[in-house]
Motif scaffolding. Structure first.
Motif, PDB file in Angstrom:
ATOM      1  N   TRP A 203      19.988   4.700  -7.302  1.00 39.62           N
ATOM      2  CA  TRP A 203      19.953   2.892  -7.477  1.00 39.62           C
ATOM      3  C   TRP A 203      18.629   2.917  -5.895  1.00 39.62           C
ATOM      4  N   ARG A 204      17.244   2.356  -6.146  1.00 41.23           N
ATOM      5  CA  ARG A 204      17.199   2.211  -4.752  1.00 41.23           C
ATOM      6  C   ARG A 204      16.869   1.815  -4.343  1.00 41.23           C
ATOM      7  N   PHE A 205      16.628   0.993  -3.036  1.00 43.81           N
ATOM      8  CA  PHE A 205      16.547   0.357  -2.246  1.00 43.81           C
ATOM      9  C   PHE A 205      15.818   0.186  -1.008  1.00 43.81           C
ATOM     10  N   GLY A 206      14.959  -0.008  -1.136  1.00 40.43           N
ATOM     11  CA  GLY A 206      13.614   1.031  -0.197  1.00 40.43           C
ATOM     12  C   GLY A 206      13.902   2.870   0.655  1.00 40.43           C
ATOM     13  N   ASP A 207      13.985   3.098   0.876  1.00 39.14           N
ATOM     14  CA  ASP A 207      13.799   4.327   0.989  1.00 39.14           C
ATOM     15  C   ASP A 207      15.347   4.700   1.233  1.00 39.14           C
ATOM     16  N   GLN A 208      16.583   3.860   1.347  1.00 37.42           N
ATOM     17  CA  GLN A 208      17.928   4.046   0.662  1.00 37.42           C
ATOM     18  C   GLN A 208      17.983   3.734  -0.810  1.00 37.42           C
ATOM     19  N   THR A 209      18.936   5.591  -1.176  1.00 35.04           N
ATOM     20  CA  THR A 209      19.362   5.497  -2.746  1.00 35.04           C
ATOM     21  C   THR A 209      20.872   5.494  -2.185  1.00 35.04           C
ATOM     22  N   VAL A 210      21.687   4.715  -3.397  1.00 31.50           N
ATOM     23  CA  VAL A 210      22.893   5.048  -3.364  1.00 31.50           C
ATOM     24  C   VAL A 210      22.953   5.594  -4.908  1.00 31.50           C
ATOM     25  N   GLN A 211      24.086   6.267  -5.038  1.00 30.36           N
ATOM     26  CA  GLN A 211      24.837   6.354  -5.978  1.00 30.36           C
ATOM     27  C   GLN A 211      25.910   5.450  -7.035  1.00 30.36           C
ATOM     28  N   VAL A 212      25.508   4.936  -7.933  1.00 31.58           N
ATOM     29  CA  VAL A 212      26.884   3.951  -8.375  1.00 31.58           C
ATOM     30  C   VAL A 212      27.422   4.903  -9.790  1.00 31.58           C
ATOM     31  N   ASN A 213      29.111   3.885 -10.242  1.00 33.74           N
ATOM     32  CA  ASN A 213      29.172   4.598 -10.847  1.00 33.74           C
ATOM     33  C   ASN A 213      29.521   2.861 -12.276  1.00 33.74           C
ATOM     34  N   GLY A 214      30.504   3.461 -13.278  1.00 34.50           N
ATOM     35  CA  GLY A 214      30.784   2.469 -13.580  1.00 34.50           C
ATOM     36  C   GLY A 214      31.706   2.589 -15.275  1.00 34.50           C
ATOM     37  N   ASP A 215      32.182   1.697 -15.740  1.00 38.72           N
ATOM     38  CA  ASP A 215      33.167   2.585 -17.457  1.00 38.72           C
ATOM     39  C   ASP A 215      31.586   2.150 -18.180  1.00 38.72           C
ATOM     40  N   ARG A 216      30.524   1.149 -17.878  1.00 37.03           N
ATOM     41  CA  ARG A 216      29.641   1.523 -19.153  1.00 37.03           C
ATOM     42  C   ARG A 216      28.228   2.089 -18.726  1.00 37.03           C
ATOM     43  N   SER A 217      27.704   2.526 -19.532  1.00 34.51           N
ATOM     44  CA  SER A 217      26.304   3.171 -19.962  1.00 34.51           C
ATOM     45  C   SER A 217      26.149   2.732 -21.506  1.00 34.51           C
ATOM     46  N   SER A 218      24.414   2.576 -21.390  1.00 34.34           N
ATOM     47  CA  SER A 218      23.603   2.240 -22.887  1.00 34.34           C
ATOM     48  C   SER A 218      22.760   2.469 -22.264  1.00 34.34           C
ATOM     49  N   ASP A 219      22.106   3.798 -23.878  1.00 35.09           N
ATOM     50  CA  ASP A 219      20.056   4.100 -23.664  1.00 35.09           C
ATOM     51  C   ASP A 219      19.674   3.093 -24.533  1.00 35.09           C
ATOM     52  N   ASP A 220      19.869   1.469 -24.672  1.00 37.34           N
ATOM     53  CA  ASP A 220      19.880  -0.159 -24.503  1.00 37.34           C
ATOM     54  C   ASP A 220      19.904  -0.822 -24.094  1.00 37.34           C
ATOM     55  N   ALA A 221      18.903  -0.766 -23.252  1.00 35.15           N
ATOM     56  CA  ALA A 221      17.976  -1.990 -21.579  1.00 35.15           C
ATOM     57  C   ALA A 221      18.886  -3.148 -22.444  1.00 35.15           C
TER      58      ALA A 221
END
Length: 302
Positions: A203-221
């Motif tokens: 996830w990008r915040f200006g010129d900073q990119t953060v690698q995120v993690n979590g217990d859920r992901s989906s191809d449906d927004a």
């Protein structure tokens, strides 16, 4: 293979009694007109015209064939006129692809109103976050976030100042607190979106990119948004998708002082010829509804 412009030369020459006059009427040279008749005669293996430097007459075969040539050209002109007339009406059928979240929760009701105003129009909606292939799928239009990578497509802007927002439900924030900086996201359960085979976990915040993690992901927004509303984690969503949730207090915006990714909304089609009156009217209608919605007026208010 017969050429339509060759048939037109034959008809004009017969009506005007002169190949030169036919050439002037069609804005071509006499040599080009003569070559057209020769092609026709070679294709049909018949003599159509008897001509000299001063006179021209149809052969018996030519007079017989002229009737069919006129019929064919008139039918084609009538078909072209009918198509042009249809193109000026907001009618016919449009197949539209759209993202799951904004499609189900916002655009679906707006399309209902648009069809009610234009009863000759039929819509086929394809709600999916997968990118549409205009060359392989029966899709006329697509509503998509971001400029298409394929530069041959026509992208008409609908909402250019849209951007992503970091958000979470009050229940989640009560249990886990709110991040103070993007780096703090490494300590949170982040709800990630999958597009195609790509997991959006940077996830990008200006010129900073953060690698995120979590217990859920989906191809449906829309699924990701619902997880966020139900307090399962932090999401990085289009502001348009979550405007109603923010207004109702179901979600809260996080890190408001940090710049986020732009997500402009476009109406995409394969070619400029796809911009029929129905498409033009639909784009204008969506722009007006989006403007009212962004201004805080009811999504159901016309």
């Amino acid at each position: 293979m017969l050429r339509l412009d060759d048939l037109e030369v034959l008809v004009q020459a017969a009506e005007l009694g002169s190949l030169s006059a036919a050439a002037r009427e069609m804005d071509i040279t006499p040599a080009v007109a003569s070559l057209a008749i020769k092609r026709l005669e070679a294709e049909l293996k018949l003599r159509l015209l008897v001509r000299s430097t001063r006179s021209l007459r149809l052969t018996a075969e030519g007079a017989h064939y002229l009737v069919h040539a006129k019929t064919a050209l008139n039918a084609l002109r009538a078909g072209e006129a009918e198509l042009n007339q249809q193109r000026q009406r907001i009618a016919g059928e449009l197949t539209i692809s759209m993202p799951s979240d904004v499609g189900r929760n916002l655009l679906l009701g707006w399309f209902d109103d648009f069809v009610a105003d234009h009863p000759e129009l039929r819509l086929r909606l394809r709600i999916s976050d997968r990118l549409s292939d205009f060359y392989r799928q029966p899709v006329d239009l697509a509503l998509r976030y971001g400029v298409p990578e394929d530069s041959s497509l026509v992208a008409l802007p609908l909402l250019t100042d849209n951007h992503r927002l970091l958000c979470a439900a009050p229940a989640y924030l009560e249990r886990h607190g709110a991040p103070a900086t993007p780096a703090d996201l490494s300590q949170h359960n982040c709800l990630r979106f999958v597009l195609g085979d790509r997991l959006h976990d940077r996830w990008r915040f200006g010129d900073q990119t953060v690698q995120v993690n979590g217990d859920r992901s989906s191809d449906d927004a829309d699924c990701v948004r619902r997880w966020a509303v139900n307090g399962h984690g932090i999401a990085y969503k289009s502001a348009l998708d979550i405007q109603a949730d923010l207004a109702a207090g179901r979600l809260r915006a996080l890190l408001p002082d940090w710049p986020t990714e732009a997500t402009p909304l476009y109406l995409v089609c394969a070619h400029r010829l796809s911009l029929t009156p129905a498409v033009t009217a639909l784009r204008s209608y969506l722009q007006q509804r989006l403007e009212r919605y962004r201004a805080g007026k009811s999504a159901l208010q016309p």
